[in-house]
Design an enzyme around this catalytic site. Structure first.
Site, PDB file in Angstrom:
ATOM      1  CB  ALA A  72      -0.963  -0.358   1.188  1.00  0.00           C
ATOM      2  CD  GLN A 180      -5.058  -0.476   8.525  1.00  0.00           C
ATOM      3  OE1 GLN A 180      -5.568  -1.766   9.446  1.00  0.00           O
ATOM      4  NE2 GLN A 180      -3.872  -0.703   8.763  1.00  0.00           N
ATOM      5  CB  CYS A 327       7.683   6.105  26.440  1.00  0.00           C
ATOM      6  SG  CYS A 327       7.546   7.769  27.311  1.00  0.00           S
TER       7      CYS A 327
HETATM    8  C1  LIG Z   1      -3.655   2.987   6.392  1.00  0.00           C
HETATM    9  C2  LIG Z   1      -2.727   2.201   6.157  1.00  0.00           C
HETATM   10  N1  LIG Z   1      -1.850   2.719   5.165  1.00  0.00           N
HETATM   11  C3  LIG Z   1      -0.433   1.864   4.190  1.00  0.00           C
HETATM   12  C4  LIG Z   1       0.031   1.344   4.681  1.00  0.00           C
HETATM   13  C5  LIG Z   1       1.529   0.516   4.084  1.00  0.00           C
HETATM   14  O1  LIG Z   1       0.872  -0.551   4.454  1.00  0.00           O
HETATM   15  P1  LIG Z   1       2.389  -1.011   2.800  1.00  0.00           P
HETATM   16  O2  LIG Z   1       3.264  -2.063   4.767  1.00  0.00           O
HETATM   17  O3  LIG Z   1       1.837  -2.333   2.553  1.00  0.00           O
HETATM   18  O4  LIG Z   1       2.925  -0.230   2.344  1.00  0.00           O
HETATM   19  C6  LIG Z   1      -0.289   0.505   6.063  1.00  0.00           C
HETATM   20  C7  LIG Z   1      -0.100  -0.460   6.953  1.00  0.00           C
HETATM   21  O5  LIG Z   1       1.454   0.236   7.904  1.00  0.00           O
HETATM   22  C8  LIG Z   1      -1.952   1.420   6.501  1.00  0.00           C
HETATM   23  O6  LIG Z   1      -2.233   0.470   7.916  1.00  0.00           O
HETATM   24  S1  FES Z   2      10.992   7.278  27.734  1.00  0.00           S
HETATM   25 FE1  FES Z   2       9.872   8.212  28.370  1.00  0.00          FE
HETATM   26  S2  FES Z   2       9.715   8.282  30.529  1.00  0.00           S
HETATM   27 FE2  FES Z   2      11.448   7.076  30.205  1.00  0.00          FE
END
Ligand SMILES: Cc1ncc(COP(=O)(O)O)c(C=O)c1O
Ligand code: FES
Lengths: 403, 137
Positions: A72, A180, A327
């Site tokens: 995608a 999705q 994080c």
């Molecule tokens: C909404 C959406 N678009 C595009 C992609 C990219 O797809 P692909 O991993 O097939 O390149 C993803 C996946 O990460 C996605 O969730």
């Molecule tokens: S990386 Fe965010 S608190 Fe440690």
């Protein structure tokens, strides 16, 4: 023991039935689908054409409208850059939204540097775009609207048919990243008024590294400038020897998803609602991110206030999910999707995305719910914010020493 | 991200979790970070005014596992040290002890800041003589 896999928006395991459909095309029928002069080529071509039909059937298109890609990311690049170049004389304005996948946003950023004008529509608190805002954003220079079918973090489903209708009225092409949504909820390019649609095999129990772009042939006939030059495969839109086993897998994945969708979506919705209900019944201060009404059946995205996401993931290390916390990200920035909903950074840091899939069971849902409850409670005992909340202190009024 | 065994140990068995009454004269409270940044650390010391020795320490942390481990470790190190010795604890000591990767260095910086803030608060109270009004940063 392997962690329970609840990250089905990131990728899905290959369905054994899909693998079965792929295997003959590695060693036995290994031909190049472009070889016109012998049976190796014909067999490969037959497999590719069968897959084209299966994909077309899933999205209500015709075989000739399917262009194979590497996934995608490439489909989005081809659709957006391909339109921008092909229709440069007509205009240079593209409309997208703040919550799109990076494959769309960064493609648009690239075009911005090349002189295109991009509008990034904001979304409402529930994650949906405002149709009036979209209408107002369209100008004479607008050549493309690119809005995703369903979001990969919050599972929110946009009003695609209404967007399609509006684009048709205004004479603007409409691309949707349906990665999705395909195979999960009904998608139909005719009913939805979609001109270009991206999909990817590995989000629907197919293999990684293969996807497709639907390119409308009638009313209007959409043209694209190729982004990959070479042997002129895929009617010149995407050169490169076709990934026959991958394509056979994508086709099988589409057919299985189409057949199973009525029962599978009901089952997954049941599991998702069970997870949500258990969490909400046992934990205070949990918040759902994004519309519950306009949402994929298998997605739940929740913020567990006063508990930081990465520490939460660490406590549930026998469960594979993801978090919007800074994080956990390489950039140390919290999720831009959640921020676009107007969520404060503090809530984005405490969010967890659950993506339930075909191979998850009710026992797993119950295990995950119990584990989440235990770990959230444990971490709240550790949280100075939870303590302050319990003392009735308004955290928004505290002077923090940001660093 | 893979965590070091020591980080995992502190995360699973955090030492000295809790709170002291921050209005007490012998308690110094340091609260650093911000919810928007994804990390808030509260570190408290209980000091014997006669000897200047930190007799007890407690923490509560909202943050990643490394932040929790850094503050848990800090409380262990603080106990038994004098206030002046405590000021010598450097974030790099925490990084080394917990084998923190570069992206987690700021979690250790936060712990050092929390130690300093707690000591500042204690000293301010001592300077003021009488039990000072609790200050929340
Ligand atoms: C909404 C959406 N678009 C595009 C992609 C990219 O797809 P692909 O991993 O097939 O390149 C993803 C996946 O990460 C996605 O969730
Ligand atoms: S990386 Fe965010 S608190 Fe440690």
């Amino acid at each position: 023991m392997k962690p329970i896999y609840f990250d089905n928006h990131a990728t899905t395991p290959v369905d054994p039935r899909v693998l079965e459909a792929m295997l003959p095309y590695f060693t036995e029928h290994f031909g190049n689908a472009a070889s016109r002069n012998h049976s190796y080529g014909w067999t490969a071509e037959d497999a590719v054409e069968k897959a084209r039909k299966q994909i077309a059937s899933l999205v209500g298109a015709t075989s000739k409208e399917i262009v194979f890609t590497s996934g995608a990311t490439e489909s989005n690049n081809l659709a957006i850059k391909g339109v921008a170049e092909m229709y440069a004389e007509k205009g240079n304005h593209i409309i997208t939204a703040a919550t799109e996948h990076k494959a769309t946003l960064d493609t648009c950023k690239h075009l911005e540097k090349k002189g295109c004008r991009i509008t990034y529509l904001p979304v409402k608190g529930d994650g949906l775009i405002d149709l009036d805002m979209l209408r107002d954003a369209i100008t004479e220079k607008t050549i493309l609207v690119s809005l995703m079918y369903a979001n990969n973090e919050i599972g929110v489903v946009q009003p695609i048919a209404e967007i399609g209708k509006l684009c048709k009225e205004k004479g603007v092409l409409f691309h949707t990243d349906a990665v999705q949504a395909c195979g999960k909820i009904p998608v139909n390019v005719i009913a939805d008024g979609v001109d270009l649609l991206s999909l990817s095999a590995h989000k629907m129990y197919g293999p990684k590294g293969v996807g497709a772009l639907y390119v409308r042939r009638k009313g209007p006939r959409v043209q694209l400038t190729a982004q990959m030059d070479g042997g002129g495969h895929e009617r010149g839109m995407r050169s490169g020897t076709l990934n026959v086993p991958g394509i056979a897998g994508l086709g099988a994945a589409c057919e299985i998803s189409q057949n199973d969708m009525p029962t599978e979506s009901v089952r997954l919705r049941g599991l998702r609602d069970r997870l949500r209900a258990t969490l909400e019944a046992n934990l205070e201060e949990v918040y759902i991110n994004g519309s519950m009404e306009h949402r994929l059946p298998h997605n739940l995205n929740m913020s567990f206030a006063y508990v930081e996401g990465e520490s939460l993931l660490m406590g549930i290390n026998d469960i594979a999910v993801s978090s919007g916390s800074a994080c956990t990200s390489a950039t140390l920035e919290p999720s831009y999707v959640l921020k676009a909903l107007g969520l404060g950074d503090d809530m984005a840091h405490t969010s967890i995305r659950f993506g339930i899939g075909r191979f998850n069971t009710e026992e797993e849902v119950d295990y995950v719910a119990k584990k989440m409850i235990d770990v959230v409670n444990k971490l709240r005992e550790l949280s100075p914010l939870w303590e302050m909340f319990k003392e009735g202190i308004d955290l928004s009024k505290v002077q923090w020493t940001a660093h | 991200m893979a965590y070091s065994d020591k980080v995992v140990d502190h995360y699973n068995n955090p030492r000295n979790v809790g709170s002291f009454d921050k209005s007490r004269a012998d308690i110094g409270t340091g609260m650093v970070g911000a919810p928007e940044c994804g990390d808030v650390m509260k570190l408290q010391i209980q000091v014997n005014a006669a000897t200047g020795v930190i007799e007890d320490a407690k923490f509560k942390t909202f943050g990643c596992g490394s932040a929790i481990a850094s503050s848990s470790l800090a409380t262990e190190w603080l106990k038994g040290k004098t206030v002046d010795q405590a000021l010598e604890i450097k974030n790099t000591d925490i990084v080394n002890e917990l084998s923190l990767p570069p992206v987690k260095i700021h979690c250790s910086v936060l712990a050092e800041d929390a130690i300093k803030a707690a000591i500042d608060d204690y000293k301010a109270k001592q300077g003021a003589g009488a039990p000072a009004e609790a200050v929340t940063h």
